[in-house]
Design a protein around this motif. Structure first.
Motif, PDB file in Angstrom:
ATOM      1  N   UNK A   1       8.822   4.610  32.438  1.00 15.15           N
ATOM      2  CA  UNK A   1       9.149   4.257  30.826  1.00 15.15           C
ATOM      3  C   UNK A   1      10.192   5.622  30.533  1.00 15.15           C
ATOM      4  N   UNK A   2      10.728   5.036  28.998  1.00 13.27           N
ATOM      5  CA  UNK A   2      11.584   5.167  28.714  1.00 13.27           C
ATOM      6  C   UNK A   2      11.150   6.614  27.617  1.00 13.27           C
ATOM      7  N   UNK A   3      11.559   7.568  27.746  1.00 15.53           N
ATOM      8  CA  UNK A   3      11.537   8.570  26.311  1.00 15.53           C
ATOM      9  C   UNK A   3      12.030   9.426  25.798  1.00 15.53           C
ATOM     10  N   UNK A   4      12.638   9.931  24.463  1.00 17.04           N
ATOM     11  CA  UNK A   4      13.038  10.842  24.050  1.00 17.04           C
ATOM     12  C   UNK A   4      12.486  11.989  23.180  1.00 17.04           C
ATOM     13  N   UNK A   5      13.152  12.913  23.512  1.00 15.28           N
ATOM     14  CA  UNK A   5      12.390  14.007  22.787  1.00 15.28           C
ATOM     15  C   UNK A   5      12.909  14.377  21.644  1.00 15.28           C
ATOM     16  N   UNK A   6      12.538  14.621  20.647  1.00 15.53           N
ATOM     17  CA  UNK A   6      12.838  15.018  18.895  1.00 15.53           C
ATOM     18  C   UNK A   6      13.740  15.971  19.748  1.00 15.53           C
TER      19      UNK A   6
ATOM     20  N   UNK B   1      31.145  -5.807  30.279  1.00 12.42           N
ATOM     21  CA  UNK B   1      30.238  -4.980  31.460  1.00 12.42           C
ATOM     22  C   UNK B   1      30.383  -4.564  32.597  1.00 12.42           C
ATOM     23  N   UNK B   2      29.354  -4.183  32.868  1.00 13.56           N
ATOM     24  CA  UNK B   2      29.463  -3.096  34.124  1.00 13.56           C
ATOM     25  C   UNK B   2      28.289  -3.734  34.712  1.00 13.56           C
ATOM     26  N   UNK B   3      28.499  -4.724  35.858  1.00 16.26           N
ATOM     27  CA  UNK B   3      27.504  -4.994  37.335  1.00 16.26           C
ATOM     28  C   UNK B   3      27.087  -4.242  37.750  1.00 16.26           C
ATOM     29  N   UNK B   4      27.351  -3.043  38.514  1.00 23.80           N
ATOM     30  CA  UNK B   4      26.670  -2.513  38.854  1.00 23.80           C
ATOM     31  C   UNK B   4      25.858  -1.227  38.514  1.00 23.80           C
ATOM     32  N   UNK B   5      25.607  -1.658  37.813  1.00 21.00           N
ATOM     33  CA  UNK B   5      24.466  -0.265  37.124  1.00 21.00           C
ATOM     34  C   UNK B   5      23.138  -1.692  36.458  1.00 21.00           C
ATOM     35  N   UNK B   6      21.967  -1.070  36.883  1.00 21.81           N
ATOM     36  CA  UNK B   6      21.335  -2.173  36.604  1.00 21.81           C
ATOM     37  C   UNK B   6      20.448  -2.271  35.514  1.00 21.81           C
ATOM     38  N   UNK B   7      19.682  -3.010  35.187  1.00 19.85           N
ATOM     39  CA  UNK B   7      19.646  -3.796  33.572  1.00 19.85           C
ATOM     40  C   UNK B   7      18.812  -2.904  32.838  1.00 19.85           C
ATOM     41  N   UNK B   8      17.829  -2.081  33.376  1.00 25.11           N
ATOM     42  CA  UNK B   8      17.154  -0.691  33.206  1.00 25.11           C
ATOM     43  C   UNK B   8      18.177   0.409  32.527  1.00 25.11           C
ATOM     44  N   UNK B   9      18.860   0.690  33.299  1.00 21.88           N
ATOM     45  CA  UNK B   9      19.831   0.969  32.951  1.00 21.88           C
ATOM     46  C   UNK B   9      20.945   0.847  32.037  1.00 21.88           C
ATOM     47  N   UNK B  10      20.693  -0.481  31.562  1.00 19.54           N
ATOM     48  CA  UNK B  10      21.872  -0.824  30.653  1.00 19.54           C
ATOM     49  C   UNK B  10      20.793  -0.676  28.968  1.00 19.54           C
ATOM     50  N   UNK B  11      19.693  -0.694  30.251  1.00 21.61           N
ATOM     51  CA  UNK B  11      18.843  -0.210  28.774  1.00 21.61           C
ATOM     52  C   UNK B  11      18.478   0.827  28.050  1.00 21.61           C
ATOM     53  N   UNK B  12      18.551   1.712  28.924  1.00 19.68           N
ATOM     54  CA  UNK B  12      18.481   2.717  28.760  1.00 19.68           C
ATOM     55  C   UNK B  12      19.480   3.270  26.987  1.00 19.68           C
TER      56      UNK B  12
ATOM     57  N   UNK C   1      22.241  13.428  17.478  1.00 20.12           N
ATOM     58  CA  UNK C   1      23.064  11.614  18.151  1.00 20.12           C
ATOM     59  C   UNK C   1      23.775  12.357  18.516  1.00 20.12           C
ATOM     60  N   UNK C   2      23.589  13.928  19.524  1.00 20.14           N
ATOM     61  CA  UNK C   2      23.890  13.667  21.302  1.00 20.14           C
ATOM     62  C   UNK C   2      22.526  13.615  21.856  1.00 20.14           C
ATOM     63  N   UNK C   3      21.829  13.010  21.309  1.00 15.94           N
ATOM     64  CA  UNK C   3      19.850  12.663  22.619  1.00 15.94           C
ATOM     65  C   UNK C   3      20.673  11.901  23.198  1.00 15.94           C
ATOM     66  N   UNK C   4      20.070  11.149  24.821  1.00 18.17           N
ATOM     67  CA  UNK C   4      18.949  10.869  25.614  1.00 18.17           C
ATOM     68  C   UNK C   4      18.264  10.111  25.705  1.00 18.17           C
ATOM     69  N   UNK C   5      18.167   9.343  25.897  1.00 21.22           N
ATOM     70  CA  UNK C   5      16.024   8.786  26.803  1.00 21.22           C
ATOM     71  C   UNK C   5      16.309   9.724  28.342  1.00 21.22           C
ATOM     72  N   UNK C   6      15.049   9.336  28.697  1.00 17.73           N
ATOM     73  CA  UNK C   6      14.536  10.322  29.966  1.00 17.73           C
ATOM     74  C   UNK C   6      14.321   9.034  30.440  1.00 17.73           C
ATOM     75  N   UNK C   7      14.472   8.766  31.221  1.00 18.05           N
ATOM     76  CA  UNK C   7      14.041   7.224  32.650  1.00 18.05           C
ATOM     77  C   UNK C   7      12.829   7.710  33.404  1.00 18.05           C
TER      78      UNK C   7
END
Length: 63
Positions: free
Chosen positions: A44-49, A1-12, A30-36
């Motif tokens: 808020x985490x959002x993904x647009x299809x 686990x990379x300790x420099x990342x926030x819990x919110x970034x790890x959840x994303x 398959x190439x998508x990401x969630x916007x935070x």
């Protein structure tokens, strides 16, 4: 686990790996990401299809 990342970034990153199937049309992005975004006590985490433009939202409230 990379300790420099926030819990919110790890959840994303978890969403990016496992939550990319559209609930509306079933398309797997398959190439998508969630916007935070955050505002005060809400994250808020959002993904647009890309196939049908449906927006999937997950929201966390901090107390």
């Amino acid at each position: 686990m990379n300790r420099s990342r926030s819990p919110f970034d790890r959840l994303r990153q978890k969403f990016d790996r496992s939550e990319l199937r559209c609930r509306e049309c079933g398309y797997v992005d398959a190439d998508g990401t969630w916007r935070v975004t955050s505002s005060g006590r809400r994250i808020r985490y959002q993904h647009i299809c890309p196939a049908c433009d449906a927006i999937d939202t997950r929201e966390m409230r901090l107390e």
